[in-house]
Scaffold this motif. Structure first.
Motif, PDB file in Angstrom:
ATOM      1  N   ARG A 213       0.813  -1.219   0.000  1.00  0.00           N
ATOM      2  CA  ARG A 213       0.000   0.000   0.000  1.00  0.00           C
ATOM      3  C   ARG A 213       0.846   1.270   0.000  1.00  0.00           C
ATOM      4  O   ARG A 213       0.322   2.354  -0.243  1.00  0.00           O
ATOM      5  N   ASP A 214       2.155   1.123   0.272  1.00  0.00           N
ATOM      6  CA  ASP A 214       3.042   2.289   0.205  1.00  0.00           C
ATOM      7  C   ASP A 214       3.818   2.334  -1.107  1.00  0.00           C
ATOM      8  O   ASP A 214       4.819   3.046  -1.228  1.00  0.00           O
ATOM      9  N   ALA A 215       3.339   1.613  -2.121  1.00  0.00           N
ATOM     10  CA  ALA A 215       4.026   1.591  -3.415  1.00  0.00           C
ATOM     11  C   ALA A 215       3.685   2.830  -4.232  1.00  0.00           C
ATOM     12  O   ALA A 215       2.596   3.412  -4.117  1.00  0.00           O
ATOM     13  N   HIS A 224      -6.211   2.042 -23.322  1.00  0.00           N
ATOM     14  CA  HIS A 224      -6.886   2.978 -22.421  1.00  0.00           C
ATOM     15  C   HIS A 224      -7.854   2.277 -21.477  1.00  0.00           C
ATOM     16  O   HIS A 224      -8.000   2.691 -20.313  1.00  0.00           O
ATOM     17  N   ASP A 225      -8.530   1.244 -21.948  1.00  0.00           N
ATOM     18  CA  ASP A 225      -9.440   0.516 -21.066  1.00  0.00           C
ATOM     19  C   ASP A 225      -8.672  -0.164 -19.943  1.00  0.00           C
ATOM     20  O   ASP A 225      -9.128  -0.196 -18.786  1.00  0.00           O
ATOM     21  N   LEU A 226      -7.514  -0.713 -20.266  1.00  0.00           N
ATOM     22  CA  LEU A 226      -6.685  -1.329 -19.235  1.00  0.00           C
ATOM     23  C   LEU A 226      -6.157  -0.263 -18.277  1.00  0.00           C
ATOM     24  O   LEU A 226      -6.125  -0.477 -17.053  1.00  0.00           O
ATOM     25  N   ASP A 227      -5.752   0.882 -18.806  1.00  0.00           N
ATOM     26  CA  ASP A 227      -5.324   1.978 -17.932  1.00  0.00           C
ATOM     27  C   ASP A 227      -6.428   2.343 -16.939  1.00  0.00           C
ATOM     28  O   ASP A 227      -6.168   2.549 -15.745  1.00  0.00           O
ATOM     29  N   LEU A 228      -7.656   2.457 -17.442  1.00  0.00           N
ATOM     30  CA  LEU A 228      -8.776   2.818 -16.574  1.00  0.00           C
ATOM     31  C   LEU A 228      -8.999   1.759 -15.503  1.00  0.00           C
ATOM     32  O   LEU A 228      -9.207   2.076 -14.322  1.00  0.00           O
ATOM     33  N   ALA A 233      -8.545  -0.007  -9.904  1.00  0.00           N
ATOM     34  CA  ALA A 233      -8.006  -0.956  -8.930  1.00  0.00           C
ATOM     35  C   ALA A 233      -7.070  -0.262  -7.938  1.00  0.00           C
ATOM     36  O   ALA A 233      -7.080  -0.567  -6.739  1.00  0.00           O
ATOM     37  N   ALA A 234      -6.263   0.685  -8.420  1.00  0.00           N
ATOM     38  CA  ALA A 234      -5.344   1.397  -7.530  1.00  0.00           C
ATOM     39  C   ALA A 234      -6.109   2.237  -6.517  1.00  0.00           C
ATOM     40  O   ALA A 234      -5.754   2.280  -5.327  1.00  0.00           O
ATOM     41  N   LEU A 235      -7.162   2.906  -6.960  1.00  0.00           N
ATOM     42  CA  LEU A 235      -7.960   3.721  -6.033  1.00  0.00           C
ATOM     43  C   LEU A 235      -8.650   2.856  -4.990  1.00  0.00           C
ATOM     44  O   LEU A 235      -8.796   3.269  -3.826  1.00  0.00           O
ATOM     45  N   ASN A 236      -9.063   1.677  -5.365  1.00  0.00           N
ATOM     46  CA  ASN A 236      -9.689   0.765  -4.398  1.00  0.00           C
ATOM     47  C   ASN A 236      -8.672   0.206  -3.407  1.00  0.00           C
ATOM     48  O   ASN A 236      -9.002  -0.036  -2.239  1.00  0.00           O
ATOM     49  N   HIS A 237      -7.433   0.022  -3.871  1.00  0.00           N
ATOM     50  CA  HIS A 237      -6.424  -0.651  -3.049  1.00  0.00           C
ATOM     51  C   HIS A 237      -5.655   0.313  -2.151  1.00  0.00           C
ATOM     52  O   HIS A 237      -5.362   0.005  -0.996  1.00  0.00           O
ATOM     53  N   GLY A 238      -5.285   1.469  -2.673  1.00  0.00           N
ATOM     54  CA  GLY A 238      -4.458   2.421  -1.941  1.00  0.00           C
ATOM     55  C   GLY A 238      -3.035   2.438  -2.466  1.00  0.00           C
ATOM     56  O   GLY A 238      -2.533   1.428  -2.972  1.00  0.00           O
ATOM     57  N   PHE A 239      -2.358   3.574  -2.334  1.00  0.00           N
ATOM     58  CA  PHE A 239      -1.008   3.730  -2.873  1.00  0.00           C
ATOM     59  C   PHE A 239      -0.354   4.957  -2.252  1.00  0.00           C
ATOM     60  O   PHE A 239      -1.024   5.815  -1.670  1.00  0.00           O
ATOM     61  N   ALA A 240       0.976   5.016  -2.395  1.00  0.00           N
ATOM     62  CA  ALA A 240       1.699   6.221  -1.983  1.00  0.00           C
ATOM     63  C   ALA A 240       1.550   7.304  -3.031  1.00  0.00           C
ATOM     64  O   ALA A 240       1.291   8.464  -2.731  1.00  0.00           O
ATOM     65  N   SER A 241       1.751   6.946  -4.295  1.00  0.00           N
ATOM     66  CA  SER A 241       1.539   7.874  -5.401  1.00  0.00           C
ATOM     67  C   SER A 241       1.200   7.055  -6.636  1.00  0.00           C
ATOM     68  O   SER A 241       1.520   5.860  -6.721  1.00  0.00           O
ATOM     69  N   CYS A 242       0.560   7.711  -7.596  1.00  0.00           N
ATOM     70  CA  CYS A 242       0.161   7.011  -8.824  1.00  0.00           C
ATOM     71  C   CYS A 242       0.183   8.004  -9.968  1.00  0.00           C
ATOM     72  O   CYS A 242      -0.393   9.097  -9.870  1.00  0.00           O
ATOM     73  N   GLY A 243       0.877   7.637 -11.038  1.00  0.00           N
ATOM     74  CA  GLY A 243       0.937   8.462 -12.228  1.00  0.00           C
ATOM     75  C   GLY A 243       0.386   7.715 -13.427  1.00  0.00           C
ATOM     76  O   GLY A 243       0.604   6.504 -13.577  1.00  0.00           O
ATOM     77  N   SER A 264     -14.480   9.406  -5.195  1.00  0.00           N
ATOM     78  CA  SER A 264     -14.657  10.827  -4.926  1.00  0.00           C
ATOM     79  C   SER A 264     -13.641  11.649  -5.710  1.00  0.00           C
ATOM     80  O   SER A 264     -12.576  11.156  -6.109  1.00  0.00           O
ATOM     81  N   ASN A 265     -13.966  12.934  -5.915  1.00  0.00           N
ATOM     82  CA  ASN A 265     -13.036  13.818  -6.627  1.00  0.00           C
ATOM     83  C   ASN A 265     -11.709  13.929  -5.877  1.00  0.00           C
ATOM     84  O   ASN A 265     -10.637  13.982  -6.505  1.00  0.00           O
ATOM     85  N   ALA A 266     -11.776  13.969  -4.554  1.00  0.00           N
ATOM     86  CA  ALA A 266     -10.537  14.084  -3.773  1.00  0.00           C
ATOM     87  C   ALA A 266      -9.645  12.877  -3.982  1.00  0.00           C
ATOM     88  O   ALA A 266      -8.418  13.001  -4.108  1.00  0.00           O
ATOM     89  N   LEU A 267     -10.245  11.681  -4.023  1.00  0.00           N
ATOM     90  CA  LEU A 267      -9.463  10.466  -4.217  1.00  0.00           C
ATOM     91  C   LEU A 267      -8.920  10.405  -5.639  1.00  0.00           C
ATOM     92  O   LEU A 267      -7.740  10.085  -5.853  1.00  0.00           O
ATOM     93  N   ILE A 268      -9.747  10.732  -6.623  1.00  0.00           N
ATOM     94  CA  ILE A 268      -9.308  10.704  -8.010  1.00  0.00           C
ATOM     95  C   ILE A 268      -8.133  11.657  -8.217  1.00  0.00           C
ATOM     96  O   ILE A 268      -7.187  11.358  -8.962  1.00  0.00           O
ATOM     97  N   SER A 269      -8.152  12.789  -7.531  1.00  0.00           N
ATOM     98  CA  SER A 269      -7.101  13.791  -7.688  1.00  0.00           C
ATOM     99  C   SER A 269      -5.755  13.324  -7.173  1.00  0.00           C
ATOM    100  O   SER A 269      -4.733  13.983  -7.430  1.00  0.00           O
ATOM    101  N   ARG A 270      -5.699  12.219  -6.481  1.00  0.00           N
ATOM    102  CA  ARG A 270      -4.415  11.671  -6.038  1.00  0.00           C
ATOM    103  C   ARG A 270      -3.634  11.052  -7.193  1.00  0.00           C
ATOM    104  O   ARG A 270      -2.432  10.822  -7.067  1.00  0.00           O
ATOM    105  N   ILE A 271      -4.313  10.764  -8.299  1.00  0.00           N
ATOM    106  CA  ILE A 271      -3.614  10.257  -9.477  1.00  0.00           C
ATOM    107  C   ILE A 271      -3.069  11.440 -10.271  1.00  0.00           C
ATOM    108  O   ILE A 271      -3.802  12.393 -10.552  1.00  0.00           O
ATOM    109  N   ALA A 272      -1.785  11.388 -10.613  1.00  0.00           N
ATOM    110  CA  ALA A 272      -1.147  12.443 -11.397  1.00  0.00           C
ATOM    111  C   ALA A 272      -1.252  12.115 -12.878  1.00  0.00           C
ATOM    112  O   ALA A 272      -0.821  11.059 -13.324  1.00  0.00           O
TER     113      ALA A 272
END
Length: 309
Positions: A213-215, A224-228, A233-243, A264-272
């Motif tokens: 979870r700290d990855a 693009h479908d796989l990216d989505l 999956a990353a938003l459901n699991h948790g992460f340190a950062s995601c690009g 949520s918008n706040a959670l989605i905004s964690r992806i760069a």
């Protein structure tokens, strides 16, 4: 840097006796920090302590030790006219010759740099309180080194041009444990960089729960479908950062679709997204350099600039 037992063991297995050259201490301006080390064997070397005349002298002394069978040496070298370097400071180097049976069983590690009997109390106290990743210490002519800190996990999703460029830039850097995922074995290059774990997976998002979870995550696939699905999956699991690789237009569409999936918008905004630094160009290697720089600075929290990639 700290004592990297695994790299030393691999060098010994491949080349026989190895001399480890350590920057044990610095004063003033120096090309590398205390704790930097390089390995030298009869026909080669790995790592660097800063290059130039200092490194040339360190290698020459290391090979003299190999030829003579000497175990340790220590010297303080001013980085001035004598070495034709203009740093203006000084470094204390420690040379140690290692064979397979010399590798320490545990860290932190304290050893004398000359004749010694019982370990001084001050040395034992420093060793027992040294945290992983701490700089080495010279105490009463004993050298004390910490264990390496835990490597920070980086999961790279996609082995296309950008994925390959990112892995090639990040793999040589210390302190990273890289996991590389794509759909099939033939997606990867023939040679995987040392220290990188390549995993072919028919359904990559199913691997997301295996990631710490700290990855840090970089989503760089061709689809693009796989990216989505990986973002979901990353938003459901948790992460340190995601690009996420892509343009501002792609990200606007992804934001809408991820919101529809319940994030949520706040959670989605964690992806760069976009990632990289467009002032460096759009070439995969340029994107990789920008991403690597972002991962190395500011606690590795930011991967993006304002402009689209």
């Amino acid at each position: 840097m700290s004592f990297d037992r695994d790299s030393l063991a691999a060098a010994i297995a491949a080349h026989g006796p190895v001399v480890r050259v350590l920057v044990a201490a610095t004063a003033g301006s120096a090309p590398r920090d205390a704790g930097t080390a390089m390995l030298v064997w009869e026909e080669g070397q790995s790592g660097t302590i800063g290059g130039g005349a200092l490194e040339h002298e360190a290698i020459r002394s290391a090979r003299d030790m190999l030829a003579a069978g000497r175990a340790t040496a220590q010297r303080r070298l001013p980085l001035g006219p004598a070495l034709r370097q203009c740093c203006g400071g000084a470094v204390t180097l420690v040379w140690e010759r290692f064979e397979a049976g010399d590798l320490p069983d545990s860290l932190p590690r304290a050893r004398p740099l000359g004749p010694a009997h019982e370990m001084p109390e001050a040395v034992a106290r420093k060793r027992d309180t040294m945290r992983p990743g701490a700089a080495p210490a010279l105490v009463e002519n004993w050298l004390i080194e910490a264990a390496l800190p835990n490597a920070r996990p980086l999961w790279v999703w996609g082995a296309g041009h950008v994925g390959r460029a990112v892995v090639s830039v990040m793999a040589p850097l210390p302190g990273r444990a890289i996991t590389w995922i794509d759909l099939a074995p033939d997606c990867f290059p023939d040679t995987i960089p040392e220290g990188v774990t390549a995993i072919p997976a028919a359904t990559p998002p199913a691997l997301m729960p295996r990631a710490p979870r700290d990855a840090d995550h970089l989503i760089l696939t061709r689809d693009h479908d796989l990216d989505l699905a990986l973002c979901h999956a990353a938003l459901n699991h948790g992460f340190a950062s995601c690009g996420l690789i892509g343009s501002a237009t792609k990200w606007a569409r992804f934001r809408s679709r991820l919101a529809a999936l319940g994030h949520s918008n706040a959670l989605i905004s964690r992806i760069a997204c976009p990632i990289g630094d467009t002032s460096l160009g759009r070439d995969p290697q340029a994107i990789a350099v920008g991403v690597a720089a972002a991962l190395l600075r500011s606690g590795n929290k930011t991967m993006t600039r304002d402009r689209a990639v």
